[in-house]
Design an enzyme around this catalytic site. Structure first.
Site, PDB file in Angstrom:
ATOM      1  N   ASP A   1      -9.361   6.073  -1.341  1.00  0.00           N
ATOM      2  CA  ASP A   1      -8.618   6.851  -2.065  1.00  0.00           C
ATOM      3  C   ASP A   1      -8.960   7.479  -3.294  1.00  0.00           C
ATOM      4  OD1 ASP A   1      -9.038   4.919  -3.803  1.00  0.00           O
ATOM      5  OD2 ASP A   1      -6.841   4.024  -4.090  1.00  0.00           O
TER       6      ASP A   1
ATOM      7  N   TYR B   1      -6.310   5.781   5.007  1.00  0.00           N
ATOM      8  CA  TYR B   1      -6.435   4.873   3.852  1.00  0.00           C
ATOM      9  C   TYR B   1      -5.595   3.596   4.143  1.00  0.00           C
ATOM     10  CZ  TYR B   1      -5.242   2.606  -0.422  1.00  0.00           C
ATOM     11  OH  TYR B   1      -5.038   1.718  -1.364  1.00  0.00           O
TER      12      TYR B   1
ATOM     13  N   GLU C   1       0.758  -1.142   0.001  1.00  0.00           N
ATOM     14  CA  GLU C   1      -0.204  -0.149  -0.017  1.00  0.00           C
ATOM     15  C   GLU C   1       0.957   1.247  -0.057  1.00  0.00           C
ATOM     16  OE1 GLU C   1      -3.238   0.239  -0.473  1.00  0.00           O
ATOM     17  OE2 GLU C   1      -3.520  -1.883  -0.321  1.00  0.00           O
TER      18      GLU C   1
END
Ligand code: SF4
Length: 344
Positions: free
Chosen positions: A144, A126, A43
Protein backbone atom coordinates in the site's frame (compact mmCIF):
# COMPACT_ATOMS: atom_id res chain seq x y z
CA UNK A 1 21.15 1.64 -7.67
CA UNK A 2 18.46 -0.93 -8.42
CA UNK A 3 18.74 -4.09 -6.29
CA UNK A 4 19.15 -7.31 -8.26
CA UNK A 5 16.26 -9.73 -8.02
CA UNK A 6 16.70 -12.72 -5.70
CA UNK A 7 19.45 -10.96 -3.84
CA UNK A 8 19.66 -11.95 -0.18
CA UNK A 9 21.80 -8.89 0.62
CA UNK A 10 18.84 -6.98 1.95
CA UNK A 11 17.15 -9.46 4.28
CA UNK A 12 18.76 -7.86 7.34
CA UNK A 13 16.65 -4.74 6.63
CA UNK A 14 13.45 -6.71 7.07
CA UNK A 15 14.78 -8.29 10.26
CA UNK A 16 15.55 -4.88 11.72
CA UNK A 17 12.05 -3.67 10.85
CA UNK A 18 10.52 -6.74 12.45
CA UNK A 19 12.63 -6.36 15.62
CA UNK A 20 11.55 -2.72 15.84
CA UNK A 21 7.91 -3.83 15.41
CA UNK A 22 8.17 -6.46 18.15
CA UNK A 23 8.96 -3.63 20.59
CA UNK A 24 6.86 -0.83 19.13
CA UNK A 25 3.74 -2.42 17.62
CA UNK A 26 0.66 -0.30 18.19
CA UNK A 27 -1.81 -1.93 20.53
CA UNK A 28 -4.81 -2.19 18.21
CA UNK A 29 -7.81 -4.48 18.79
CA UNK A 30 -7.41 -6.32 15.49
CA UNK A 31 -3.77 -7.12 16.36
CA UNK A 32 -4.98 -9.67 18.92
CA UNK A 33 -6.85 -11.82 16.45
CA UNK A 34 -6.21 -13.99 13.42
CA UNK A 35 -9.91 -14.15 12.59
CA UNK A 36 -9.95 -13.46 8.82
CA UNK A 37 -13.39 -11.87 9.05
CA UNK A 38 -12.18 -9.26 11.55
CA UNK A 39 -8.90 -8.64 9.71
CA UNK A 40 -10.83 -8.19 6.45
CA UNK A 41 -13.27 -5.68 7.98
CA UNK A 42 -10.38 -3.82 9.58
CA UNK A 43 -8.44 -3.62 6.31
CA UNK A 44 -11.48 -2.22 4.51
CA UNK A 45 -12.34 0.25 7.30
CA UNK A 46 -8.81 1.62 7.51
CA UNK A 47 -8.12 1.85 3.79
CA UNK A 48 -9.36 5.41 3.61
CA UNK A 49 -9.70 6.26 7.28
CA UNK A 50 -7.04 7.08 9.85
CA UNK A 51 -6.74 4.61 12.76
CA UNK A 52 -7.69 7.13 15.46
CA UNK A 53 -10.72 8.24 13.47
CA UNK A 54 -11.94 4.76 12.50
CA UNK A 55 -11.33 2.74 15.65
CA UNK A 56 -14.68 3.48 17.33
CA UNK A 57 -16.52 2.76 14.08
CA UNK A 58 -14.64 -0.52 13.63
CA UNK A 59 -15.48 -1.65 17.19
CA UNK A 60 -19.16 -0.77 16.78
CA UNK A 61 -19.34 -2.52 13.41
CA UNK A 62 -17.78 -5.72 14.82
CA UNK A 63 -20.05 -5.57 17.88
CA UNK A 64 -23.16 -5.48 15.71
CA UNK A 65 -21.85 -7.87 13.01
CA UNK A 66 -19.43 -10.19 14.85
CA UNK A 67 -19.20 -12.78 12.07
CA UNK A 68 -19.85 -13.40 8.38
CA UNK A 69 -23.23 -15.02 8.98
CA UNK A 70 -24.62 -12.13 11.03
CA UNK A 71 -23.46 -9.67 8.38
CA UNK A 72 -24.86 -11.71 5.48
CA UNK A 73 -28.25 -11.97 7.16
CA UNK A 74 -28.46 -8.25 7.96
CA UNK A 75 -30.50 -5.78 5.98
CA UNK A 76 -28.38 -3.72 3.56
CA UNK A 77 -29.66 -0.41 4.92
CA UNK A 78 -28.60 -1.38 8.42
CA UNK A 79 -25.10 -2.23 7.19
CA UNK A 80 -24.90 1.13 5.45
CA UNK A 81 -26.14 2.84 8.61
CA UNK A 82 -23.36 1.19 10.66
CA UNK A 83 -20.87 2.56 8.15
CA UNK A 84 -22.02 6.09 8.94
CA UNK A 85 -19.08 8.38 9.61
CA UNK A 86 -16.63 6.34 7.53
CA UNK A 87 -17.72 7.62 4.11
CA UNK A 88 -17.12 5.76 0.83
CA UNK A 89 -20.33 3.80 1.39
CA UNK A 90 -19.70 1.52 -1.58
CA UNK A 91 -17.25 -0.25 0.74
CA UNK A 92 -20.13 -1.15 3.09
CA UNK A 93 -22.28 -2.38 0.20
CA UNK A 94 -19.40 -4.50 -1.11
CA UNK A 95 -18.65 -5.95 2.33
CA UNK A 96 -22.28 -6.96 2.63
CA UNK A 97 -22.31 -8.55 -0.84
CA UNK A 98 -19.03 -10.36 -0.12
CA UNK A 99 -20.43 -11.79 3.13
CA UNK A 100 -23.34 -13.28 1.15
CA UNK A 101 -20.84 -14.60 -1.38
CA UNK A 102 -18.92 -16.34 1.45
CA UNK A 103 -22.16 -17.95 2.65
CA UNK A 104 -23.09 -19.27 -0.80
CA UNK A 105 -19.76 -19.95 -2.50
CA UNK A 106 -17.60 -20.92 0.49
CA UNK A 107 -20.22 -22.60 2.73
CA UNK A 108 -19.99 -19.74 5.23
CA UNK A 109 -16.26 -20.28 5.87
CA UNK A 110 -13.92 -17.41 5.09
CA UNK A 111 -11.70 -18.45 2.14
CA UNK A 112 -8.19 -19.29 3.23
CA UNK A 113 -5.99 -18.44 0.28
CA UNK A 114 -5.11 -15.32 -1.68
CA UNK A 115 -6.74 -16.29 -4.97
CA UNK A 116 -10.08 -17.17 -3.35
CA UNK A 117 -10.06 -14.06 -1.15
CA UNK A 118 -9.42 -11.97 -4.26
CA UNK A 119 -12.70 -13.21 -5.77
CA UNK A 120 -14.72 -11.53 -3.00
CA UNK A 121 -16.65 -8.42 -3.98
CA UNK A 122 -14.67 -5.24 -3.31
CA UNK A 123 -11.47 -7.06 -2.33
CA UNK A 124 -8.32 -5.98 -4.16
CA UNK A 125 -4.76 -7.30 -4.17
CA UNK A 126 -3.76 -5.34 -1.08
CA UNK A 127 -6.59 -6.68 1.12
CA UNK A 128 -6.21 -10.24 -0.20
CA UNK A 129 -2.47 -10.11 0.55
CA UNK A 130 -3.04 -8.67 4.04
CA UNK A 131 -5.69 -11.25 5.04
CA UNK A 132 -3.92 -14.26 3.49
CA UNK A 133 -0.56 -13.36 5.08
CA UNK A 134 -1.79 -12.31 8.53
CA UNK A 135 -4.39 -15.05 9.00
CA UNK A 136 -3.09 -17.94 6.92
CA UNK A 137 0.68 -17.35 6.78
CA UNK A 138 0.73 -16.99 2.99
CA UNK A 139 3.86 -15.27 1.67
CA UNK A 140 2.31 -12.13 0.18
CA UNK A 141 3.30 -8.47 0.37
CA UNK A 142 0.40 -6.18 1.36
CA UNK A 143 1.67 -3.31 -0.75
CA UNK A 144 0.00 0.00 0.00
CA UNK A 145 1.12 3.62 0.28
CA UNK A 146 3.32 2.73 3.28
CA UNK A 147 5.22 0.16 1.22
CA UNK A 148 5.66 2.54 -1.70
CA UNK A 149 7.04 5.21 0.59
CA UNK A 150 9.32 3.08 2.79
CA UNK A 151 10.73 0.92 -0.01
CA UNK A 152 11.26 3.73 -2.50
CA UNK A 153 13.18 5.61 0.20
CA UNK A 154 15.25 2.67 1.43
CA UNK A 155 16.36 1.87 -2.13
CA UNK A 156 16.18 5.49 -3.40
CA UNK A 157 14.09 3.93 -6.15
CA UNK A 158 12.44 6.38 -8.53
CA UNK A 159 9.88 3.92 -9.92
CA UNK A 160 6.71 5.95 -10.43
CA UNK A 161 4.12 4.75 -7.89
CA UNK A 162 1.26 6.00 -10.07
CA UNK A 163 2.13 3.40 -12.74
CA UNK A 164 -0.36 0.57 -13.09
CA UNK A 165 2.32 -2.06 -12.40
CA UNK A 166 3.53 -0.35 -9.19
CA UNK A 167 1.92 -3.04 -7.00
CA UNK A 168 3.88 -5.89 -8.59
CA UNK A 169 7.08 -3.84 -8.82
CA UNK A 170 7.02 -2.98 -5.12
CA UNK A 171 5.92 -6.51 -4.20
CA UNK A 172 9.17 -7.77 -5.71
CA UNK A 173 11.11 -5.12 -3.84
CA UNK A 174 9.32 -6.10 -0.61
CA UNK A 175 10.31 -9.76 -1.05
CA UNK A 176 13.97 -8.69 -1.04
CA UNK A 177 13.67 -7.62 2.58
CA UNK A 178 10.77 -9.81 3.80
CA UNK A 179 11.68 -12.24 6.60
CA UNK A 180 9.90 -15.57 7.16
CA UNK A 181 6.73 -14.26 8.71
CA UNK A 182 4.99 -12.26 5.98
CA UNK A 183 1.97 -11.39 8.14
CA UNK A 184 4.06 -9.79 10.89
CA UNK A 185 6.27 -8.08 8.33
CA UNK A 186 3.26 -6.54 6.55
CA UNK A 187 1.98 -5.17 9.85
CA UNK A 188 5.47 -3.93 10.75
CA UNK A 189 5.68 -2.02 7.46
CA UNK A 190 2.26 -0.49 8.17
CA UNK A 191 3.45 0.79 11.54
CA UNK A 192 6.85 1.92 10.31
CA UNK A 193 5.20 3.83 7.46
CA UNK A 194 2.68 5.58 9.67
CA UNK A 195 4.79 6.14 12.82
CA UNK A 196 8.34 6.74 11.54
CA UNK A 197 8.65 6.93 7.76
CA UNK A 198 5.75 9.37 7.50
CA UNK A 199 4.88 11.14 4.25
CA UNK A 200 5.96 14.47 5.76
CA UNK A 201 8.63 14.94 8.43
CA UNK A 202 9.80 11.31 8.68
CA UNK A 203 11.56 10.55 11.95
CA UNK A 204 14.77 9.29 10.32
CA UNK A 205 16.76 9.79 13.54
CA UNK A 206 14.71 7.06 15.25
CA UNK A 207 14.26 4.82 12.24
CA UNK A 208 15.50 1.24 12.72
CA UNK A 209 16.84 1.13 9.16
CA UNK A 210 18.45 4.55 8.86
CA UNK A 211 21.85 2.85 8.38
CA UNK A 212 20.48 1.04 5.34
CA UNK A 213 18.38 3.80 3.82
CA UNK A 214 19.86 5.15 0.61
CA UNK A 215 17.57 8.19 0.36
CA UNK A 216 18.58 9.17 3.90
CA UNK A 217 22.27 8.71 3.10
CA UNK A 218 21.89 10.86 -0.01
CA UNK A 219 19.87 13.53 1.81
CA UNK A 220 17.04 12.97 -0.69
CA UNK A 221 14.25 11.59 1.50
CA UNK A 222 11.75 14.22 0.33
CA UNK A 223 12.24 13.14 -3.31
CA UNK A 224 10.66 9.72 -2.69
CA UNK A 225 8.25 8.22 -3.53
CA UNK A 226 8.06 9.50 -7.10
CA UNK A 227 4.50 10.10 -8.25
CA UNK A 228 3.93 11.87 -11.56
CA UNK A 229 0.26 11.31 -12.30
CA UNK A 230 -1.93 13.71 -10.42
CA UNK A 231 -5.47 12.65 -9.55
CA UNK A 232 -7.74 14.32 -12.11
CA UNK A 233 -10.41 16.28 -10.27
CA UNK A 234 -13.56 17.28 -12.13
CA UNK A 235 -16.06 19.97 -11.21
CA UNK A 236 -19.71 18.94 -10.96
CA UNK A 237 -22.88 20.86 -10.18
CA UNK A 238 -25.90 19.29 -8.54
CA UNK A 239 -29.33 20.55 -7.59
CA UNK A 240 -31.47 19.34 -4.73
CA UNK A 241 -34.92 20.35 -3.57
CA UNK A 242 -35.59 20.19 0.16
CA UNK A 243 -39.38 19.80 -0.05
CA UNK A 244 -40.92 20.14 3.40
CA UNK A 245 -44.04 20.88 5.37
CA UNK A 246 -44.08 21.46 9.11
CA UNK A 247 -41.26 19.22 10.38
CA UNK A 248 -41.44 16.65 7.64
CA UNK A 249 -39.50 16.47 4.40
CA UNK A 250 -39.33 14.28 1.31
CA UNK A 251 -36.49 11.93 0.48
CA UNK A 252 -35.74 9.03 -1.82
CA UNK A 253 -33.11 6.32 -1.95
CA UNK A 254 -30.37 6.50 -4.58
CA UNK A 255 -29.75 3.61 -6.94
CA UNK A 256 -26.77 1.33 -7.27
CA UNK A 257 -24.74 3.34 -9.75
CA UNK A 258 -22.41 6.32 -9.57
CA UNK A 259 -21.55 8.06 -6.30
CA UNK A 260 -23.44 7.73 -3.01
CA UNK A 261 -24.84 4.29 -3.86
CA UNK A 262 -27.98 3.42 -1.89
CA UNK A 263 -27.81 6.54 0.29
CA UNK A 264 -30.87 8.74 0.84
CA UNK A 265 -31.19 12.14 -0.81
CA UNK A 266 -33.55 15.08 -1.26
CA UNK A 267 -35.35 15.36 -4.59
CA UNK A 268 -33.00 16.06 -7.51
CA UNK A 269 -35.90 17.60 -9.48
CA UNK A 270 -39.45 18.83 -8.91
CA UNK A 271 -42.47 19.40 -11.14
CA UNK A 272 -43.17 22.91 -12.42
CA UNK A 273 -46.24 23.18 -10.08
CA UNK A 274 -43.89 23.15 -7.10
CA UNK A 275 -41.62 25.93 -8.35
CA UNK A 276 -43.75 28.73 -6.79
CA UNK A 277 -43.09 27.13 -3.37
CA UNK A 278 -39.32 27.73 -3.58
CA UNK A 279 -38.35 30.11 -0.78
CA UNK A 280 -34.61 30.40 -1.23
CA UNK A 281 -31.49 28.50 -2.24
CA UNK A 282 -28.16 27.80 -0.68
CA UNK A 283 -24.96 26.53 -2.32
CA UNK A 284 -22.68 24.12 -0.52
CA UNK A 285 -19.35 22.86 -1.78
CA UNK A 286 -18.13 19.35 -1.17
CA UNK A 287 -14.89 17.66 -2.19
CA UNK A 288 -14.69 13.99 -3.17
CA UNK A 289 -11.50 12.25 -4.25
CA UNK A 290 -12.11 12.84 -7.95
CA UNK A 291 -14.80 15.49 -7.92
CA UNK A 292 -15.44 18.94 -6.60
CA UNK A 293 -19.19 19.22 -6.09
CA UNK A 294 -21.14 22.43 -6.03
CA UNK A 295 -24.58 21.61 -4.66
CA UNK A 296 -27.44 24.06 -4.87
CA UNK A 297 -30.14 23.19 -2.34
CA UNK A 298 -33.54 24.84 -2.81
CA UNK A 299 -35.79 25.27 0.19
CA UNK A 300 -39.29 24.32 -0.98
CA UNK A 301 -41.86 24.97 1.72
CA UNK A 302 -45.25 23.50 0.87
CA UNK A 303 -47.99 25.49 2.55
CA UNK A 304 -50.91 23.63 1.04
CA UNK A 305 -52.32 20.35 2.38
CA UNK A 306 -53.64 19.50 -1.04
CA UNK A 307 -50.24 19.82 -2.72
CA UNK A 308 -48.45 18.03 0.15
CA UNK A 309 -50.89 15.12 0.03
CA UNK A 310 -50.38 14.80 -3.68
CA UNK A 311 -46.59 14.69 -3.26
CA UNK A 312 -46.68 12.06 -0.56
CA UNK A 313 -49.10 9.89 -2.54
CA UNK A 314 -46.10 9.00 -4.72
CA UNK A 315 -45.10 5.56 -3.43
CA UNK A 316 -41.46 6.01 -4.52
CA UNK A 317 -40.95 8.87 -2.11
CA UNK A 318 -40.39 8.71 1.63
CA UNK A 319 -41.68 11.19 4.20
CA UNK A 320 -38.98 11.73 6.77
CA UNK A 321 -38.38 13.92 9.80
CA UNK A 322 -35.33 14.65 11.93
CA UNK A 323 -35.66 11.53 14.09
CA UNK A 324 -36.24 9.25 11.10
CA UNK A 325 -33.34 10.81 9.19
CA UNK A 326 -30.93 9.84 11.98
CA UNK A 327 -31.64 6.19 11.22
CA UNK A 328 -30.69 6.60 7.59
CA UNK A 329 -27.46 7.43 5.77
CA UNK A 330 -27.27 10.56 3.65
CA UNK A 331 -24.36 12.03 1.67
CA UNK A 332 -22.37 14.25 4.04
CA UNK A 333 -23.50 17.65 2.61
CA UNK A 334 -27.17 16.63 2.86
CA UNK A 335 -26.68 15.30 6.37
CA UNK A 336 -25.12 18.63 7.35
CA UNK A 337 -28.03 20.47 5.78
CA UNK A 338 -30.53 18.43 7.81
CA UNK A 339 -28.55 19.04 11.00
CA UNK A 340 -28.33 22.79 10.37
CA UNK A 341 -31.94 23.15 9.29
CA UNK A 342 -33.85 20.89 11.68
CA UNK A 343 -31.82 20.35 14.79
CA UNK A 344 -32.97 22.53 17.69
S1 SF4 B 1 15.69 6.58 7.31
FE1 SF4 B 1 14.01 8.00 7.06
S2 SF4 B 1 13.42 7.83 4.93
FE2 SF4 B 1 14.70 6.08 5.38
S3 SF4 B 1 13.23 4.47 5.88
FE3 SF4 B 1 13.84 5.44 7.78
S4 SF4 B 1 12.31 7.06 8.14
FE4 SF4 B 1 12.13 6.41 6.02
Amino acid sequence: MKPKKNSTDFLHIGHKIQTWYSKNARDLPFRNTKDPYKIWICEIVFQQTRIAQGLGHYNRFIERFPDVKTLAEANENEVILHWKGLGYYSRAINIHKASKQIMTEFSGIFPSDYDDILTLKGVGKYTAAAVSSICFGERRAAVDGNFYRVLSRIFADDFDVSQTNAFSYFSELAFLIMPENAGDFNQAMMDLGSEICRPKNPDCGNCPVNDDCLAFALGKVSEFPVKTKKVKVENHSLKYYFVHRNNQFIIQQRGDDDIWKKLYEFLPEISSELVPFIKNAKTVNHKLTHRNLSIEIFDVEINSDLVWNEIISNKNLIVSDFEDSQKRSFPKPLENYIQNTLKD
